[in-house]
Design a protein around this motif. Structure first.
Motif, short mmCIF file in Angstrom:
data_model
loop_
_atom_site.label_atom_id
_atom_site.label_comp_id
_atom_site.label_asym_id
_atom_site.label_seq_id
_atom_site.Cartn_x
_atom_site.Cartn_y
_atom_site.Cartn_z
N VAL A 32 69.57 18.64 49.36
CA VAL A 32 70.40 17.12 49.57
C VAL A 32 69.46 16.22 49.99
N ASN A 33 68.15 16.70 50.31
CA ASN A 33 67.33 15.95 50.94
C ASN A 33 66.31 15.16 49.71
N SER A 34 65.63 14.16 50.19
CA SER A 34 64.99 13.60 48.98
C SER A 34 64.11 14.15 48.11
N ILE A 35 63.96 15.46 48.23
CA ILE A 35 63.13 16.50 47.56
C ILE A 35 63.88 16.61 46.12
N PRO A 70 64.56 6.91 65.31
CA PRO A 70 64.46 8.39 65.12
C PRO A 70 64.50 8.66 63.91
N ALA A 71 65.15 8.26 62.71
CA ALA A 71 65.36 8.76 61.57
C ALA A 71 64.09 8.81 60.87
N MET A 72 62.94 8.11 61.39
CA MET A 72 61.47 8.16 60.86
C MET A 72 60.70 8.79 61.68
N GLY A 126 59.92 6.96 56.28
CA GLY A 126 59.64 8.19 57.26
C GLY A 126 59.21 9.30 55.95
N ASN A 127 60.30 9.67 55.24
CA ASN A 127 59.95 10.78 53.93
C ASN A 127 59.67 10.28 52.90
N PHE A 128 59.26 9.09 52.66
CA PHE A 128 58.61 8.31 51.82
C PHE A 128 59.49 8.28 50.40
N ALA A 176 67.71 19.22 55.64
CA ALA A 176 67.33 19.03 57.19
C ALA A 176 67.47 17.41 57.29
N THR A 177 67.72 17.23 58.61
CA THR A 177 68.17 15.67 58.67
C THR A 177 67.66 15.32 60.11
N SER A 178 67.17 14.09 60.06
CA SER A 178 66.84 13.32 61.33
C SER A 178 67.99 12.59 61.68
N GLY A 179 69.02 12.71 61.33
CA GLY A 179 70.20 11.87 61.63
C GLY A 179 71.19 11.36 60.42
N ASP A 180 70.47 10.51 59.43
CA ASP A 180 71.28 10.02 58.45
C ASP A 180 71.71 10.76 57.01
N THR A 181 70.47 11.35 56.74
CA THR A 181 70.66 12.47 55.57
C THR A 181 72.12 13.24 56.06
N GLY A 182 72.13 13.74 56.92
CA GLY A 182 73.17 14.94 57.48
C GLY A 182 74.49 14.21 57.13
N ALA A 204 67.43 13.59 42.12
CA ALA A 204 68.41 12.61 41.91
C ALA A 204 68.89 11.57 42.97
N ARG A 205 68.11 11.93 43.99
CA ARG A 205 68.24 11.07 45.26
C ARG A 205 67.39 9.87 44.98
N ILE A 206 66.16 10.31 44.44
CA ILE A 206 65.30 9.16 44.23
C ILE A 206 65.59 8.19 43.01
N ASN A 215 61.85 19.90 66.23
CA ASN A 215 61.98 18.62 65.69
C ASN A 215 62.17 18.71 64.21
N PHE A 216 62.58 17.17 63.66
CA PHE A 216 62.61 17.21 62.33
C PHE A 216 61.91 18.16 61.27
N ASP A 217 60.64 17.97 61.69
CA ASP A 217 59.55 18.77 60.70
C ASP A 217 60.01 20.05 60.72
N PHE A 261 71.78 3.98 54.40
CA PHE A 261 71.29 3.90 52.87
C PHE A 261 71.46 5.19 52.04
N LYS A 262 71.37 6.23 52.98
CA LYS A 262 71.43 7.55 52.27
C LYS A 262 72.87 7.52 51.37
N ASP A 263 73.92 6.85 51.74
CA ASP A 263 75.01 7.12 50.91
C ASP A 263 75.08 6.69 49.48
N1 LIG Z 1 65.69 10.12 57.91
C1 LIG Z 1 66.07 11.36 57.01
C2 LIG Z 1 65.12 12.41 57.22
C3 LIG Z 1 65.45 13.23 55.90
O1 LIG Z 1 64.88 12.44 54.84
P1 LIG Z 1 65.43 12.61 53.30
O2 LIG Z 1 65.48 11.28 52.96
O3 LIG Z 1 64.41 13.75 52.80
O4 LIG Z 1 66.67 13.48 53.16
C4 LIG Z 1 67.36 11.48 57.78
O5 LIG Z 1 68.04 10.74 58.29
O6 LIG Z 1 67.77 12.91 57.81
#
Ligand SMILES: N[C@@H](CCOP(=O)(O)O)C(=O)O
Ligand SMILES: Cc1ncc(COP(=O)(O)O)c(C=O)c1O
Length: 551
Positions: A244-247, A359-361, A287-289, A164-170, A250-252, A218-220, A128-130
């Motif tokens: 580029v994280n949801s901080i 794991p992404a959560m 996860g990151n809300f 930072a990524t737990s897999g998908d944002t990256g 524009a992501r939200i 870890n991701f945190d 979904f990050k795309d």
């Molecule tokens: N699940 C995310 C973690 C980073 O969250 P983000 O939405 O704030 O970029 C990931 O896959 O990296």
């Protein structure tokens, strides 16, 4: 404090309140969209939010719009044409969604009973990050081209994205930014804790502006390093950090579009049994809300949302908040929240993040929860009957105090009863265990032949539980967000379906795009779990990159 809206020479009157931004911690106000997009995090450590959530006037008439036209209508409410002229914004949106494999970008499919799946994984990296990161990549490019007009060499504005990524944002960020001029992107992932496909999607991208860093932690820890870099005035000055994280707001914003779009798709699909104006529920694996927060904005803009259902895995800080009113890294069960709320009976897990099948959560602290806290605190403050400036100041101070406690004491709360009540009016929460995740993947496959990814399964299980629990509302449609393609999580999917007759992962699930990834050349650098060490790596690698450029 005003920071001078906007940046490109127009007067502040060209911006409505929903096109100006402030920080959730109250000190920084008056920013333009361009400033918040390029800056990511406010100077006071807060997250940017619009000064006002706009009402989507006449939204009912948007039912038959294409995804791109709908996105334009929604985004225009938050972006002044004085900053991005309408034709340019349309073009950015059109190009962002031309990369998707589905014509309707985010299709909605009926799953079972009242549950509909919103497939958000038809973009370049199958997650979904795309949806947001294709747009954000093009936005960065648009602003940088404008800022760099006529400039050469070291005078050019060079953005250093750290995420930072737990897999998908990256991978989504890397695909959104690879090869773009004047941007370097550094993605930090927890070493060995992302799925093999996710790791390959990131590390096989060899463009010189892409830098993968594998962190021992870890991701945190990765998220903390990113926040520490943003808090460091020195690197911000020399390297102009971007998020580029949801901080990044524009992501939200980009994600609010699919809440409206799926609602309208449902109305088109259901014919007479669902009319525009009827309510729906959304179930969101969280996860990151960030994803569910976009739903909150859609709701505040006027979309008829009955409830937003937060679905967490066993990393359940959000679920515990909704049950107890406490937001704590480490649970202190058995203590009722203010007003005598019951303890939730969930068993405490080990200190720290639990590694789960989704794991992404696997996240201890959800960064976007801060944005919701601001709105809850603002609503609460508004009851005091003071003026709007006071309410905003009060909300900022409250959020700063809560987040301060989170940092120094590991948690805060219970929050005021009124704050928790407001949270519960709009949201419900569900916690889904690994065994439940596996059962859901299996039972859905057995019932309808659909293969869920484990994150989506967390959402579907939450939706099913809601359906059973909420008898009076159980006829309401539930749109459950499908956040990733199952091929990204072969381990969990195989675990659930290996004994199903005729099931073959490669034949049934694996897309052609993933075949042969493991044979490609990779580039990744191991780094210490220390922000100063990462800062040095960023400095060195940007220098090498810039030295090789000729413009
Ligand atoms: N699940 C995310 C973690 C980073 O969250 P983000 O939405 O704030 O970029 C990931 O896959 O990296
Ligand atoms: C596949 C998947 N599902 C769900 C989530 C959770 O979304 P959010 O962090 O926006 O709550 C993530 C990570 O962000 C993810 O990658």
């Amino acid at each position: 404090m005003s920071n001078g809206v906007p940046t490109n020479g127009d007067s502040a009157e060209t911006h409505t309140a929903s096109q100006r931004y402030l920080s959730t911690r109250g000190e920084d106000t008056g920013f333009s969209f361009e400033e918040v997009v390029l800056k990511g995090l406010a100077n006071d450590g807060g997250l940017y939010i619009p000064e006002q959530v706009p009402t989507a006037e006449g939204w009912e008439t948007w039912k038959d719009l294409s995804f791109v036209d709908l996105a334009f209508n929604i985004l225009s409410l938050y972006i002044s044409p004085a900053e991005i002229p309408a034709d340019d914004l349309k073009d950015i949106i059109r190009r962002s969604y031309a990369t998707f494999r589905a014509d309707d970008v985010t299709p909605l499919v009926h799953l079972q009973d009242n549950i509909h799946l919103l497939e958000l994984f038809h973009g370049p990296t199958f997650a979904f990050k795309d949806v947001a990161l294709q747009f954000l990549g093009n936005l960065f490019e648009y602003f940088l081209v404008r800022r760099n007009e006529g400039k050469t060499g070291r005078d050019r504005y060079h953005l250093t994205v750290v995420g930072a990524t737990s897999g998908d944002t990256g991978s989504a960020a890397i695909y959104g930014l690879r090869g773009k001029k004047d941007v370097s992107v550094f993605m930090l992932h927890p070493k060995g804790r992302v799925s093999p496909i996710q790791e390959l999607q990131m590390t096989t991208v060899l463009d010189p502006n892409v830098h993968n860093l594998a962190v021992e932690g870890n991701f945190d820890n990765c998220q903390d390093i990113v926040k520490a870099l943003f808090a460091d005035p020195e690197i911000n000055k020399t390297h102009k950090l971007g998020a580029v994280n949801s901080i990044n707001w524009a992501r939200i914003l980009a994600q609010t579009v699919y809440y409206f779009y799926s609602y309208f798709t449902l109305a088109r699909q259901q014919g007479d049994s669902f009319t525009v104006g009827d309510k729906v529920r959304f179930a969101v694996p969280s996860g990151n809300f960030g994803d569910i927060l976009a739903g909150y904005f859609a709701f505040r803009m006027g979309l008829p949302v009955d409830k937003l259902v937060i679905a967490t895995n066993e990393n359940d800080i959000l679920d515990r908040f909704w049950k107890t009113g406490r937001y704590e890294k480490k649970p202190t069960y058995g203590q009722a929240a203010q007003g005598g709320l019951p303890a939730d009976g969930v068993k405490a897990h080990e200190d720290g993040v639990k590694e789960t099948l989704s794991p992404a959560m696997d996240i201890l602290v959800s960064s976007n929860f801060e944005r919701l806290l601001w709105f809850l605190a603002y609503e609460f403050a508004s009851d005091a009957g003071m003026d709007d400036e006071w309410n905003k100041r009060q909300a900022g101070q409250e959020v700063a105090a809560w987040l301060g406690d989170l940092k120094t004491k590991g948690g805060f709360g219970p929050v005021y009863r009124g704050v928790l009540d407001a949270a519960r009016r709009t949201f419900e929460s569900e916690r889904v265990s690994d065994p439940q995740t596996i059962d859901t993947i299996r039972s859905v496959y057995q019932a309808v032949g659909y293969v869920l990814d484990p994150h989506t399964a967390v959402g579907v299980e939450a939706a099913r539980h809601q359906e059973q629990q909420n008898k009076p509302q159980s006829t309401l449609p539930i749109i459950s967000l499908s956040t990733a393609h199952p091929a990204k999580f072969a381990g969990a999917v195989t675990l659930a379906l290996q004994d199903e007759p005729g099931f073959e992962f490669d034949a049934k699930v694996l897309p052609a795009e993933f075949v042969g990834l493991e044979q490609r050349e990779k580039r990744v650098r191991d780094v210490e779990n220390a922000w100063t060490a990462v800062r040095e790596v960023v400095r060195k690698e940007v220098e090498v990159e810039l030295a090789s450029k000729e413009y």
